[in-house]
Enzyme design. Structure first.
Site, PDB file in Angstrom:
ATOM      1  N   GLN A 102       1.676 115.152 180.737  1.00 56.56           N
ATOM      2  CA  GLN A 102       0.455 114.404 181.017  1.00 56.56           C
ATOM      3  C   GLN A 102       0.655 112.970 180.551  1.00 56.56           C
ATOM      4  O   GLN A 102       0.910 112.708 179.376  1.00 56.56           O
ATOM      5  CB  GLN A 102      -0.726 115.022 180.283  1.00 56.56           C
ATOM      6  N   TYR A 172     -10.772 107.463 179.888  1.00 60.36           N
ATOM      7  CA  TYR A 172      -9.594 106.732 179.461  1.00 60.36           C
ATOM      8  C   TYR A 172      -9.428 105.560 180.437  1.00 60.36           C
ATOM      9  O   TYR A 172     -10.220 105.403 181.362  1.00 60.36           O
ATOM     10  CB  TYR A 172      -8.380 107.658 179.465  1.00 60.36           C
ATOM     11  N   ARG A 349      -8.646 126.835 176.418  1.00 58.08           N
ATOM     12  CA  ARG A 349      -9.007 127.551 175.194  1.00 58.08           C
ATOM     13  C   ARG A 349      -8.625 129.023 175.231  1.00 58.08           C
ATOM     14  O   ARG A 349      -8.219 129.595 174.213  1.00 58.08           O
ATOM     15  CB  ARG A 349     -10.517 127.404 174.947  1.00 58.08           C
TER      16      ARG A 349
END
Length: 404
Positions: A102, A172, A349
């Site tokens: 990433q 971002y 998760r």
């Protein structure tokens, strides 16, 4: 005539890469690179997901420049990182999975205390969570950022990655250009959504030019960020249409939320205010306990909680595959994603809780994730990201049986 059988565990093509199945380990901050370089701990972290059956694991968050870091210990994609990155990709490949890097520039989320410089944004901006000031990025600096994404992608190719994921989400730097709340520019990078989409398109073009057909190119893109006056679905659809028409991306992973305010819009479920207060400086703890839930937001968890928004993007693409994220915890969810028109499903998760979950679901369709969505793993990003229900990560190859 019966409907064709959906098999999320069969091989699937992603650009020039064939993944052994349609499950991608989503990028989750790792905290296992204290010097900004690959460690044995980081390799073991991703090797566990590979051994656990994912088609591809994603290394988060690899900075395209030192000033683009969002937290300490993130990997900087440069020549110094190459030897460790090659060890990492070799290890994951040996376990049968693909691996993605990433790539990101934090923009308004980059803390000056860490980077040593004032953060940049499309326009002057004050982060409502940290109250940190961001200055307006110049045209020359925009061109440099585009080059930095290309250079980082080249490092990924040389390191043996199968894909790069361009971080166009969560406000971002690239994502903040998409937001009319932050982007108030008067030049060709501001104004209507076509102009505000210019930077992400130019980054995608540069990265594709650099990598060609050697690796896959994915973008992680906000459908909406939950902030009034910011990114919303109607404009996000237009951005996706523009990117799809450019044919620079192999896939788009659809996400929600921001790292600027109300971050629980991304995660949903329990709000770990007490735990966040515990890792803050003592002087800040009372304020965190008092207003933390308001600042973080509170949204109930539901299975497949991003699907209602994400299904609207399926008819918007012709050249680009889509990756579904959010509340995917069992085989039924994987098959639902495929029925809805998604090519891959990303899990975060649930895999932190059980790295072996994909193997377990493949062997037994009744298996359900043991993740409780208490979200205390969010707080562990200040150290080593892990599931607090098993802090030593003692999962092993038979996780479902061992944890039963």
């Amino acid at each position: 005539m019966s409907a064709p059988q959906l098999d999320p565990f069969a091989p699937a093509r992603l650009g020039p890469v064939t993944l052994r199945n349609r499950v991608i380990k989503a990028a989750t901050s790792e905290g296992r690179s204290p010097d900004g370089l690959v460690t044995d701990d980081l390799i073991a972290f991703h090797r566990a997901f590979a051994e656990g059956g994912v088609g591809m694991t994603t290394v988060a968050y690899c900075c395209v420049s030192p000033e683009g870091a969002s937290a300490p210990g993130q990997i900087l994609m440069n020549a110094a990182a190459l030897p460790g990155l090659r060890r990492l990709t070799d290890s994951v490949h040996a376990a049968g999975a693909a691996i993605s890097a990433q790539l990101g520039h934090a923009g308004v989320v980059a803390p000056k205390k860490l980077t040593g410089v004032t953060a940049v944004a499309p326009s002057r901006f004050v982060n409502p969570t940290s109250f940190a000031y961001s200055r307006e990025i110049t045209r020359a600096e925009i061109a440099t950022v585009i080059d930095q994404f290309g250079d980082a992608a080249q490092v990924a190719v040389e390191a043996g990655f199968d894909a790069v994921e361009l971080h166009f989400g969560h406000l971002y730097l690239p994502s903040s250009f998409l937001s009319p709340l932050i982007n108030r520019r008067k030049d060709s990078y501001g104004g209507d959504i076509d102009n505000r989409s210019r930077l992400v398109r130019e980054i995608a073009h540069r990265v594709r030019d650099v990598v060609g057909d050697r690796i896959a190119v994915i973008a992680k893109l906000d459908m909406d960020d939950g902030l009034p006056g910011s990114i919303w679905i109607a404009e996000a659809l237009r951005t996706v249409q523009l990117l799809d028409a450019d044919a620079t991306l192999d896939a788009i992973e659809l996400t929600q939320g921001s790292s600027v305010f109300k971050p629980m819009y991304l995660f949903r479920g329990d709000v770990p205010v007490k735990e966040f207060a515990g890792v803050m400086p003592p002087a800040m703890r009372p304020a965190v306990r008092l207003v933390g839930k308001w600042a973080m937001g509170s949204y109930p968890y539901e299975d497949l909680y991003m699907l209602p928004a994400a299904r609207q993007f399926v008819p918007a693409v012709a050249n680009t595959k889509l990756i579904l994220l959010g509340g995917i915890t069992n085989r039924d969810h994987l098959e639902t994603g495929m029925r809805e028109g998604f090519d891959f499903m990303a899990m975060g998760r649930a895999l932190l809780r059980e790295p072996n979950l994909v193997n377990a679901m493949s062997a037994d369709a009744s298996v359900r994730s043991r993740c409780t969505h208490n979200n205390k793993c969010m707080v562990t990003v200040f150290g080593r990201t892990h599931c607090v229900l098993d802090p030593e990560q003692r999962y092993g190859p038979l996780a479902s049986q061992q944890l039963g």
